[in-house]
Design an enzyme around this catalytic site. Structure first.
Site, PDB file in Angstrom:
ATOM      1  N   GLY A  13       0.789  -1.222   0.000  1.00 18.92           N
ATOM      2  CA  GLY A  13       0.000   0.000   0.000  1.00 18.92           C
ATOM      3  C   GLY A  13       0.821   1.271   0.000  1.00 18.92           C
ATOM      4  CB  ALA A  83       3.206   0.000  10.879  1.00 17.74           C
ATOM      5  CE1 TYR A 147      -6.329   3.923  10.898  1.00 22.45           C
ATOM      6  CE2 TYR A 147      -7.586   5.921  10.432  1.00 22.45           C
ATOM      7  CZ  TYR A 147      -6.564   5.038  10.111  1.00 22.45           C
ATOM      8  OH  TYR A 147      -5.770   5.290   9.015  1.00 22.45           O
TER       9      TYR A 147
END
Length: 241
Positions: A13, A83, A147
């Site tokens: 990605g 990450a 998140y």
């Protein structure tokens, strides 16, 4: 001599695009990854970039991993904290495991990784620390309390660490991508993307991983030494901070 750059989550990605862009810009690059051995080996074979496997949510694993990278390539002068994981659900249904996993990987890793390299950077009076936050750390997102909290924390981490190290030749910056054309976004049903996501983006398209990578290369450059504590939004105009 080429500077050494380490990219966490650097084999897939956005991370893969960053790793490749830094190599193209002349850096010696190491890419860490967590678990997809097949993808990492394919990335290594295609790019020639060294790959290393460890869990960024573990301080001890990060310490061991950084030692291996520096033994192989030399002192790390550019660290890209890329990450990240998601464990999406509405907060009233969220488990402690879902909360802890995301906070540990997306925010705790910034401490775990940066702590391994900051003293060397201070001693050498040069360093570039670039953390990949998110548009959802700026504006919040339904179903992503964990998140969004972690990514907002990345921005606070960036600002405070920048203040502590500005006199020492070390810059600390964050990049907040919007919706980027990666495997994660491609997994969203096409009709949802076309009807609900892309219409929110003034540029009327998804971003490309390479567009995030170019921002990283810019911030990593020796010539970017007066840019620190900044949050660079790369989101097609979807959210303007």
């Amino acid at each position: 001599m080429a500077r050494v750059a380490l990219v966490t989550g650097g084999t897939r990605g956005i991370g893969a695009a960053i790793s490749k862009a830094l190599k193209a810009a002349g850096y010696k690059v190491a890419a860490s990854y967590a678990g997809n051995d097949a993808a990492a080996e394919k990335f290594k074979a295609e790019t020639g970039i060294a790959v290393y496997k460890w869990d960024v949510s573990s301080f001890d694993a990060c310490a061991e991993g950084v030692k291996k990278v520096e033994a192989d390539l030399g002192p790390i002068e550019v660290l890209v904290n890329n990450a990240g994981i998601t464990r999406d659900t509405a907060f009233h249904k969220m488990t402690l495991e879902q909360w802890n996993a995301v906070i540990s990987t997306n925010l705790g890793s910034l401490f775990n990784m940066t702590r391994q390299v900051i003293e060397g950077m201070r001693a050498r009076k040069f360093g570039r620390i670039i953390s990949i936050s998110s548009i959802n750390g700026q504006k919040g997102q339904f179903g992503q309390v964990n998140y969004s909290a972690a990514k907002a924390g990345d921005i606070g981490f960036t600002k405070a660490l920048a203040l502590e190290n500005a006199k020492g030749g070390i810059t600390v910056n964050a990049i907040c991508p919007g919706y980027i054309n990666t495997e994660m976004v491609q997994a969203v049903p096409k009709d949802v993307l076309e009807k609900s996501v892309i219409p929110q983006i003034p540029a009327n398209r998804l971003g490309e991983p390479e567009e995030i990578a170019r921002a990283v290369v810019f911030l990593a450059a020796d010539e970017s030494g007066f840019i620190t504590g900044s949050t660079l939004t790369v989101n097609g105009g979807q959210y303007m901070a």
